[in-house]
Design an enzyme around this catalytic site. Structure first.
Site, short mmCIF file in Angstrom:
data_model
loop_
_atom_site.label_atom_id
_atom_site.label_comp_id
_atom_site.label_asym_id
_atom_site.label_seq_id
_atom_site.Cartn_x
_atom_site.Cartn_y
_atom_site.Cartn_z
N THR A 61 10.92 165.14 -47.25
CA THR A 61 12.33 165.57 -47.20
C THR A 61 12.88 165.76 -48.60
O THR A 61 13.56 166.76 -48.89
CB THR A 61 13.17 164.52 -46.42
OG1 THR A 61 12.45 164.14 -45.24
CG2 THR A 61 14.51 165.06 -46.05
N ASP A 120 10.25 157.19 -52.50
CA ASP A 120 10.52 157.65 -51.13
C ASP A 120 11.85 157.04 -50.71
O ASP A 120 12.38 156.15 -51.38
CB ASP A 120 9.39 157.16 -50.18
CG ASP A 120 9.61 157.61 -48.74
OD1 ASP A 120 10.02 158.77 -48.53
OD2 ASP A 120 9.40 156.79 -47.82
N SER A 121 12.37 157.50 -49.57
CA SER A 121 13.60 156.90 -49.04
C SER A 121 13.36 155.44 -48.65
O SER A 121 14.31 154.66 -48.58
CB SER A 121 14.05 157.69 -47.81
OG SER A 121 13.04 157.63 -46.82
N CYS A 136 7.80 161.87 -50.55
CA CYS A 136 8.71 162.08 -49.43
C CYS A 136 8.82 163.58 -49.19
O CYS A 136 9.22 164.32 -50.10
CB CYS A 136 10.07 161.48 -49.79
SG CYS A 136 11.36 161.83 -48.59
N CYS A 138 5.82 163.75 -42.48
CA CYS A 138 6.72 162.73 -43.05
C CYS A 138 5.83 161.56 -43.42
O CYS A 138 4.99 161.14 -42.60
CB CYS A 138 7.77 162.31 -42.03
SG CYS A 138 8.70 160.83 -42.49
N THR A 139 6.01 161.03 -44.61
CA THR A 139 5.08 159.99 -45.08
C THR A 139 5.19 158.70 -44.25
O THR A 139 4.25 157.92 -44.19
CB THR A 139 5.30 159.70 -46.57
OG1 THR A 139 6.70 159.45 -46.83
CG2 THR A 139 4.85 160.88 -47.42
N HIS A 140 6.33 158.50 -43.59
CA HIS A 140 6.46 157.32 -42.72
C HIS A 140 5.48 157.38 -41.53
O HIS A 140 5.03 156.36 -41.04
CB HIS A 140 7.87 157.22 -42.13
CG HIS A 140 8.88 156.65 -43.06
ND1 HIS A 140 9.36 157.30 -44.17
CD2 HIS A 140 9.54 155.46 -43.03
CE1 HIS A 140 10.27 156.56 -44.77
NE2 HIS A 140 10.39 155.42 -44.10
N TYR A 144 16.55 159.66 -45.15
CA TYR A 144 16.98 160.92 -45.76
C TYR A 144 17.00 162.08 -44.75
O TYR A 144 17.71 163.04 -44.93
CB TYR A 144 16.00 161.32 -46.86
CG TYR A 144 16.15 160.62 -48.19
CD1 TYR A 144 17.17 159.69 -48.43
CD2 TYR A 144 15.26 160.90 -49.23
CE1 TYR A 144 17.28 159.07 -49.67
CE2 TYR A 144 15.38 160.29 -50.47
CZ TYR A 144 16.38 159.38 -50.69
OH TYR A 144 16.50 158.77 -51.91
N GLY A 145 16.14 161.97 -43.74
CA GLY A 145 15.85 163.13 -42.89
C GLY A 145 17.04 163.70 -42.15
O GLY A 145 17.06 164.86 -41.80
#
Ligand code: DGL
Length: 287
Positions: free
Chosen positions: A78, A12-13, A76, A198-200, A44-45
């Site tokens: 994105t 992921d980012s 991720c 978004c995984t965050h 990244y978004g």
């Protein structure tokens, strides 16, 4: 029985993919994982699709060369939107799993037929998401909101020295974005289901629940992604079965940036000790 002890790569980012890693560890307790957070290039978004695609290819190559991964989970949304097609073309034999906003599972849950989707600008603007949305248009009303700055604020909220300011920024952004989407609730015309695209955002589920009330269902993708990973590994004969002489499964975390945030997040959400987290010691080219 086959036993393939090679690790599964997850990336992921930043820390968001840890929400997917947590589901993977539960689903696949005998597997080892190598998690890479591209913190030096996050978030990244709000970067362009080309940039994110280049990073994704470089990281996939790094995980294959340096860690001999047997499968890759792009944790991720994105990066999946920007690069999964190209990755499949470049690595046709590698089991590859991406994540995308769970619009179809949300359809199965929503009673009011009003579904909210929050994701990064990159995901929302992508062709892939456009196609996904078209495939379900007409079955419900989808209210889509790009959340600029939210993933970054969530990253910063894990850093001890920035935690308080970043935490208020997270709450402020959640309030602003959800208010812009309309009314949430269970009455007709209200949004009763919110897709975390978004995984965050999985790490702010509690704050979202407080804001939106207990009646609104939050839908994320960690568990289905973990089940899909298991299916792909099983089909390819790549699962690691425990054998008496094999060592225990391990999890390594790597970052292209500073370790502090990843260490804190991994300890808080996965109970992992700080020493499993290391900094990548080479420039990962590609962007
Ligand atoms: N966690 C990522 C996602 O699922 C991206 C967050 C970011 O770097 O902007 O989209």
């Amino acid at each position: 029985m086959n036993a393939d002890p090679r690790a599964i790569g997850v990336f992921d980012s930043g820390i968001g993919g840890l929400s997917v890693l947590r589901a993977l560890q539960e689903e696949l307790p005998h597997e080892s994982f190598v998690y890479l957070a591209d913190n030096a290039h996050a978030p990244y978004g709000e970067k362009g699709e080309h940039f994110v695609s280049e990073r994704t290819h470089a990281i996939a190559q790094h995980l294959l060369t340096r860690h001999q991964i047997k499968a890759l989970v792009v944790a991720c949304n994105t990066a999946t939107a920007a690069a999964i097609q190209g990755l499949r073309a470049q690595h046709p034999t590698l089991p590859l799993v991406g994540v995308e906003p769970a619009l179809k599972p949300a359809l199965a849950l929503s009673r009011t037929r009003h579904i909210g989707v929050i994701a990064t600008r990159g995901t929302v603007a992508s062709e892939k998401f456009g196609r996904l949305l078209s495939s379900v248009q007409g079955e419900a009303t989808f209210v889509v909101q790009a959340c600029n700055g939210l993933a970054l604020a969530i990253e910063q909220s894990t850093l001890p020295e920035q935690a308080d300011v970043a935490q208020s920024q997270v709450l402020h952004l959640l309030q602003t974005y959800t208010q812009a989407m309309g009314r949430f609730g269970q009455a007709d015309g209200e949004i009763d289901t919110l897709v975390l695209g978004c995984t965050h955002y999985v790490f702010v589920e509690d704050a979202l629940r407080q804001l939106l009330g207990p009646g609104v269902q939050l839908v994320s993708t960690g568990e289905p992604v973990a089940r899909q990973t298991r299916r792909l590994l099983a089909a390819a004969g790549l699962l690691n079965s425990p054998t008496p002489d094999a060592g225990p499964a391990s999890t390594q975390l790597w970052t292209t940036g500073e370790r502090t945030g990843l260490q804190a997040a991994a300890q808080r959400w996965l109970g992992l000790p700080p020493e499993v987290c290391r900094a990548v010691d080479e420039a990962l080219s590609g962007a």
